[in-house]
Design an enzyme around this catalytic site. Structure first.
Site, mmCIF file in Angstrom:
data_model
loop_
_atom_site.group_PDB
_atom_site.id
_atom_site.type_symbol
_atom_site.label_atom_id
_atom_site.label_comp_id
_atom_site.label_asym_id
_atom_site.label_seq_id
_atom_site.Cartn_x
_atom_site.Cartn_y
_atom_site.Cartn_z
ATOM 1 N N GLY A 86 0.820 -1.214 0.000
ATOM 2 C CA GLY A 86 0.000 0.000 0.000
ATOM 3 C C GLY A 86 0.852 1.261 0.000
ATOM 4 N N THR A 208 4.937 1.738 5.893
ATOM 5 C CA THR A 208 3.516 1.411 6.046
ATOM 6 C C THR A 208 2.843 2.443 6.938
ATOM 7 O OG1 THR A 208 1.802 -0.152 6.690
ATOM 8 C CG2 THR A 208 3.834 -0.318 7.954
ATOM 9 N N ASP A 210 0.403 1.857 8.594
ATOM 10 C CA ASP A 210 -0.201 1.134 9.719
ATOM 11 C C ASP A 210 0.588 1.269 11.033
ATOM 12 O OD1 ASP A 210 -1.805 0.352 7.674
ATOM 13 O OD2 ASP A 210 -1.176 -1.734 7.649
#
Ligand code: FBP
Length: 565
Positions: A86, A208, A210
């Protein structure tokens, strides 16, 4: 020309950012004279024997630091870079930092960008990156210069194809910009290339939004800061809207996969009425019923005070942490693994066949879910075997369950207020924004350190920039062997060596600060609007690092901001 329309359409702020030179740590100012200095041998915290067996050539390597040396010989280097998984704001600056460092080493060095992620390696599809190619993308969001992808280089044939590409391009190094799974892949590639006698070294860069690629060596993955700043701006706006109209409950699901790092950071930034932390719910073994009750109780308490509105943050991966659902997903993951018969496009009808293979408890949990959620749970897994939590509408599920619970309470006279929920999903809009000053600077340095590791011909390392809560000039750099960050886990129903995902720790000071404040935030509004990200002006605001990062390093002074939160 491929990139001219991007240049022509740049907004004033994009142009301003493009013309800004990132700040770098003092040590990188002498990049041409830096030489690798191997220090102590490093080992993983667990599974050392298995990792030694699986990575005989790259396990147990030394920590790499850098010393300044005069008259270092230089030669042109050929390097490939791939963006994997991503998007995360700052990816283009990794490429810029890498490009500039390679040029500083030798002006005939070449940088090839693999197109559309790891698939570009398999197909040997590249873009030669030159000054004019990278310039418009400096400090810009997105991964659009090269594109990204989730292809996993795993099978013998894929490893052979990759090796063929490295040899065909005669690369000295391959830089893999990715999350935990992509960096695990990078470690496998490093071992494979070394075993085959291929000269290409492999270096990973921690990416990331995240925030779950984090450990004793990686303070934060790039992109987390920007994504949280973008989401926090939007949450702050929703809070203002709720406070103004006084009639809506905003259920906001936040991207971030399994871990709740983004939800926790945004909570510290914006002080919403409730933030669910998946890791805490798992710790408390909270069921879906418990969570529904918890939210309904808050709605009733606020309603009793005349407050018929609120903002609730829900981490994307929450669903995996609810015991009965987590178990169900585990069983489904096994059944939906690529080599299993149900893998392709299972629908709820197909699920009837699945039912026979689920345990009684999981089947019961599955049956109680709305059709919408059932279907979303059965979608194909991503190439790394992860359930696509981004596709499961947890926010809608909770809204439906709380509404039902409040209707029941209304019948028994326990609730007489109104409840108008509105659902939101803040995900993709945070992944490709203009990188914050922190991410711009951090990524540029990560790229430069990756170039240094390639130059020094070490393989299977991650580019590391640390002490990130100090001024940029004082940041430190090093290379850490990727296998040091690994353990052995069940994936696709099989045991695999992987880089461990970091979850929110309930004894971390960021969680503790949140824990101390949150009951007050439920019934008294303490909304905070961080506003749009700033690129100039008071550096205390514009250059601030994530609040939850402030406590992750032992030398951190807890700043006023975090104490106030
Ligand atoms: P990475 O792990 O590759 O960095 O991806 C992060 C992420 O944005 C997650 O937060 C989200 O669950 C997922 O990607 C969405 O995947 P996709 O882009 O395939 O829809």
């Amino acid at each position: 020309m491929l990139h001219s329309s991007f240049e022509q359409n740049q907004s004033p702020i994009q142009k301003l950012r493009r013309e800004t030179t990132p700040k770098i740590p003092s040590i990188l100012k002498h990049i041409q004279s830096l030489q690798a200095h191997p220090k102590d041998k490093m080992h993983a915290n667990t599974h050392q024997d298995e990792l030694q067996r699986l990575f005989p050539l790259t396990y147990g390597q030394s920590l790499i630091e850098f010393d300044e040396v005069s008259n270092l010989p230089t030669k042109p280097l050929k390097v490939g870079v791939v963006l994997s998984g991503g998007q995360a704001p700052g990816g283009h600056n990794v490429i810029a930092g890498l490009y500039d460092a390679l040029q500083a080493f030798h002006e005939d060095s070449q940088l090839f960008g693999f197109l559309n992620g790891p698939a570009g390696i398999l197909k040997n599809q590249t873009l030669l990156i030159e000054e004019s190619t990278i310039d418009p993308y400096r400090n810009q969001g997105g991964f659009d210069l090269l594109g990204s992808g989730r292809t996993k280089i795993e099978t013998e044939e894929q490893l052979r194809e990759s090796l063929k590409t490295m040899n065909a391009l005669d690369l000295d190094g391959l830089v893999v910009v990715g999350g935990d799974d992509s960096n695990t892949n990078a470690a496998v590639l490093a071992e494979t290339f070394k075993k085959a006698g291929c000269k290409t070294v492999v270096i990973g860069v921690p990416k990331t939004i995240d925030g779950d690629l984090k450990n004793e060596h990686v303070e934060v993955s790039f992109g987390f800061d920007t994504a949280c700043k973008i989401y926090s701006e939007m949450i702050g706006n929703l809070e203002k809207d709720a406070l103004s109209s006084k009639k809506y409950y905003h259920f906001v699901k936040l991207m971030g996969r399994s871990a709740s790092h983004i939800a926790l950071e945004c909570a510290l930034q914006t002080h919403p009425n409730m933030t669910l932390i998946g890791e805490e719910l798992a710790h408390n073994k909270s069921t879906l019923k418990d969570i529904t009750k918890q939210i309904a109780d808050m709605v009733c308490a606020r309603s009793a005070k005349g407050l018929e509105y609120g903002v609730i943050l829900i981490p994307e991966g929450l669903i995996e942490f609810i015991p009965e659902i987590g178990q169900l997903l585990k069983e489904l993951n096994m059944l939906l693994a690529p080599e299993k018969p149900y893998q392709m496009h299972v629908t709820t009808q197909g699920a009837k066949a699945l039912n026979a293979h689920l345990s009684a408890k999981s089947l019961n949990a599955f049956e109680t879910l709305p059709e919408l959620i059932k279907n979303q749970m059965l979608l194909d897994r991503d190439p790394h075997g992860n359930v696509q939590v981004a596709m499961i509408a947890t926010e809608t599920l909770l809204m439906m369950l709380v509404k039902k619970e409040l209707e029941q309470r209304a019948v028994s006279g326990q609730f007489s207020g109104s409840f108008n929920p509105v659902s939101h999903y803040f995900g993709y809009e945070g992944r490709a924004g203009l990188p914050s000053l922190f991410d711009s600077n951090y990524c540029y340095s990560l790229g430069a350190v990756a170039a240094l590791l390639v130059k020094n011909q070490v393989t299977g390392y991650m580019s590391i920039v640390k002490k990130l809560n100090l001024p940029v000039e004082d940041w430190q750099i090093c290379g850490i062997p990727l296998t040091t960050m690994m353990n052995v886990e069940m994936r696709h129903g099989k045991l695999k060596p992987v880089i461990k995902k970091a979850l929110v720790e309930l004894d971390s000071s960021s969680f503790k600060v949140f824990e101390q404040q949150r009951s007050e935030w439920q019934v008294v509004d303490h909304y905070r609007s961080p506003g749009p990200m700033q690129f100039t002006g008071d550096p205390a605001i514009s250059e601030s690092i994530p609040l939850s990062l402030m406590e992750t390093t032992s030398y951190a002074i807890v700043p006023e901001q975090l104490v106030k939160a």
